[in-house]
Design an enzyme around this catalytic site. Sequence first.
Site, PDB file in Angstrom:
ATOM      1  N   HIS A 173       0.953  -1.193   0.051  1.00 56.02           N
ATOM      2  CA  HIS A 173       0.119  -0.021  -0.089  1.00 56.02           C
ATOM      3  C   HIS A 173       0.986   1.369   0.079  1.00 56.02           C
ATOM      4  O   HIS A 173       1.629   1.368   0.731  1.00 56.02           O
ATOM      5  CB  HIS A 173      -0.905   0.167   1.211  1.00 56.02           C
ATOM      6  CG  HIS A 173      -1.929  -1.076   1.218  1.00 56.02           C
ATOM      7  ND1 HIS A 173      -2.754  -1.571   2.452  1.00 56.02           N
ATOM      8  CD2 HIS A 173      -2.442  -1.738   0.355  1.00 56.02           C
ATOM      9  CE1 HIS A 173      -3.444  -2.512   2.033  1.00 56.02           C
ATOM     10  NE2 HIS A 173      -3.293  -2.614   0.732  1.00 56.02           N
ATOM     11  N   GLU A 201       1.923  -6.943   9.354  1.00 58.68           N
ATOM     12  CA  GLU A 201       1.305  -5.681   9.660  1.00 58.68           C
ATOM     13  C   GLU A 201       2.294  -5.044  10.805  1.00 58.68           C
ATOM     14  O   GLU A 201       2.232  -5.655  12.065  1.00 58.68           O
ATOM     15  CB  GLU A 201      -0.135  -5.512  10.285  1.00 58.68           C
ATOM     16  CG  GLU A 201      -1.120  -6.269   9.117  1.00 58.68           C
ATOM     17  CD  GLU A 201      -1.134  -5.405   7.897  1.00 58.68           C
ATOM     18  OE1 GLU A 201      -0.802  -4.139   7.913  1.00 58.68           O
ATOM     19  OE2 GLU A 201      -2.157  -5.737   7.084  1.00 58.68           O
ATOM     20  N   GLU A 222       1.398   2.891   3.214  1.00 55.34           N
ATOM     21  CA  GLU A 222       2.187   1.988   4.443  1.00 55.34           C
ATOM     22  C   GLU A 222       3.764   1.801   4.307  1.00 55.34           C
ATOM     23  O   GLU A 222       4.033   0.920   3.500  1.00 55.34           O
ATOM     24  CB  GLU A 222       1.499   0.784   4.485  1.00 55.34           C
ATOM     25  CG  GLU A 222      -0.013   0.895   4.659  1.00 55.34           C
ATOM     26  CD  GLU A 222      -0.853  -0.277   5.097  1.00 55.34           C
ATOM     27  OE1 GLU A 222      -0.403  -1.334   4.681  1.00 55.34           O
ATOM     28  OE2 GLU A 222      -2.092  -0.141   5.233  1.00 55.34           O
TER      29      GLU A 222
END
Length: 545
Positions: free
Chosen positions: A248, A365, A251
Site C-alpha cells: 500500500h 502488519e 504504508e
Amino acid sequence: MPPPLPLLLLTVLVVAAARPGCEFERNPAGECHRPPAADSATCVDLQLRTCSDAAYNHTTFPNLLQHRSWEVVEASSEYILLSVLHQLLEGQCNPDLRLLGCAVLAPRCEGGWVRRPCRHICEGLREVCQPAFDAIDMAWPYFLDCHRYFTREDEGCYDPLEKLRGGLEADEALPSGLPPTFIRFSHHSYAQMVRVLRRTASRCAHVARTYSIGRSFDGRELLVIEFSSRPGQHELMEPEVKLIGNIHGNEVAGREMLIYLAQYLCSEYLLGNPRIQRLLNTTRIHLLPSMNPDGYEVAAAEMFKLLSRAYADVHPMMMDRSENRCGGNFLKRGSIINGADWYSFTGGMSDFNYLHTNCFEITVELGCVKFPPEEALYILWQHNKESLLNFVETVHRGIKGVVTDKFGKPVKNARISVKGIRHDITTAPDGDYWRLLPPGIHIVIAQAPGYAKVIKKVIIPARMKRAGRVDFILQPLGMGPKNFIHGLRRTGPHDPLGGASSLGEATEPDPLRARRQPSADGSKPWWWSYFTSLSTHRPRWLLKY
C-alpha cells in the site's frame, strides 16, 4: 666537447620518455622498484570456473604448486576441494576461503609479474575457519599454509578478498567520518532508496546484486536487491525467500525495514558475522522494499501458522500482553490471524502465490501507524530485526531433494504432494524442490506424467531446524519396484557430500550432526570416498590422523 645545455636536456627528456612503464612504484632515483612478492611471469587469461569471480583477470603457469596447465589444475584434489568447500563447510567461511585458495592455484599476474597474496589475510581466515574444518574431521589444507605461500605487506602483497570487500564509488561515498556500516534511520525517497540499494550491492558485489522486475504506472523501476553466494543464479536445492514492502503506497514501515535489512545483511557479512554469512551462503534472498512506489496501486496485503509464529514469537510488541492493538484483540490468537478472518478480498498477492506458485506467503502488519514519524524508525528496526532474520531462516525447515529418472536425469515439473495438505509444489528445471513442513509424520508423494508415483513416509522431529533430504527416483510406468519406502536416503545422486539422514530418529534434531563426528574406529572420514572417486591423487594431506 659536451653538447650545449639545451641539447643535453633534450637528450635526458627523450631517454626518460623512452623508459618502459612501471607496474609498481618507483624508488627515489626514478627506477622501477619491484617488490619481493612479485616474480616475473607470462600472464594468461584466468579460465578456472571456480575462480572466475577473483579480483583479477590474468594468472600464470606454473602456479605456486607447480601445476603447469589448466588441465593439471582442474584434475587436482586441491582444485576439487575448492569447488566443494561451500557444501563441506555448509556455507561457513565461503567464498573467502575459496578466493584465498584461488590466489595459490591461479596466482595474480599483472604486467609480466606474479603477485603473492597477503599473509595476514590468510592468518585471519585460518583463525576464524579452523573450527569448521575440525567439525568435519579435516586437516587444514597444506596449500593454505600462511607462511609458505603468502607474504608480508611490506613485501608488496595484495589482498585476495578485495573484490569481496567491495567499495563505494566516489560520488556515492558516505559523509566524512561515518563508517561504511552506518545505517541512516530515516525515511527514504524513491531516489534515495535506489541509491542506497545500489550502493549496498556495490559494497557487497560478491554476494549481492540489484535487478528490476518492471516499472510502476509512472515508470519507476521496481528495484530488487538479491543476496546469495552466487547472485543471479539458482543453486541446486538452495531455498529462496522474497520479502516485499510498501504494497500500500501509504504504508511505509515495511519499506524502511527492508532498506535497513539490506544494509544490515551486507555490513554484517563483511564484518564476518557467522550467522549472516551462513544465511547468505545457503539462502537466496530477494528484497523488494517498494512494490508501490507511486502510491496509486492498491493491493492487499495461508505450514502458514508456523511461518507466522517464527516472526511473532520473537517480536516484543506482538507478544505484548495488551488486550487491544490496532483496533482488535490478537492476544488470544497468539498475535497471528488468518487474513480472511480480519478482512477478505479475492485476487490478492498471497492467494496468487499460494495457488499458482511454490511460494508460501504471509502478510506482516508492522504497526497501527501507516506513516510513522522518523524518530520512531530506529525503535521499529530494533523490534523487527530479529523477527526478519528468524523468518528468513525458517525457509530451511521441512524437506528438500531432487527428483530424477532411473538414469539420474532431473525430472522437471514433477509434482510433490503431502497427504492431507491441499497444496502441491513442482520441481525446478534441475529437478530440485523445497517443501516447507511442520514437525510430525508426513506421507510425501512424487509423480510426473509417464512415471509411476513414489511414496515415502517422512518423520520430522519437533526440534529439527534444518531441512532433511528426501530424493525420489521415478520409474517409467509398468517398470517400477514396490513404491512405498520408509524414511530418508543417506545421500542422493546429485549430492555426494549429501545432507540427509533418517528423520525418524527423534533423538537427533540435526540431520548433519552424525556425519560430522570424528571417526572413533580409525576409519576414514565420511568425505574421503568422495575425493578418492574423483581424482587419481589421494589427498592424504586432508587427513588429520
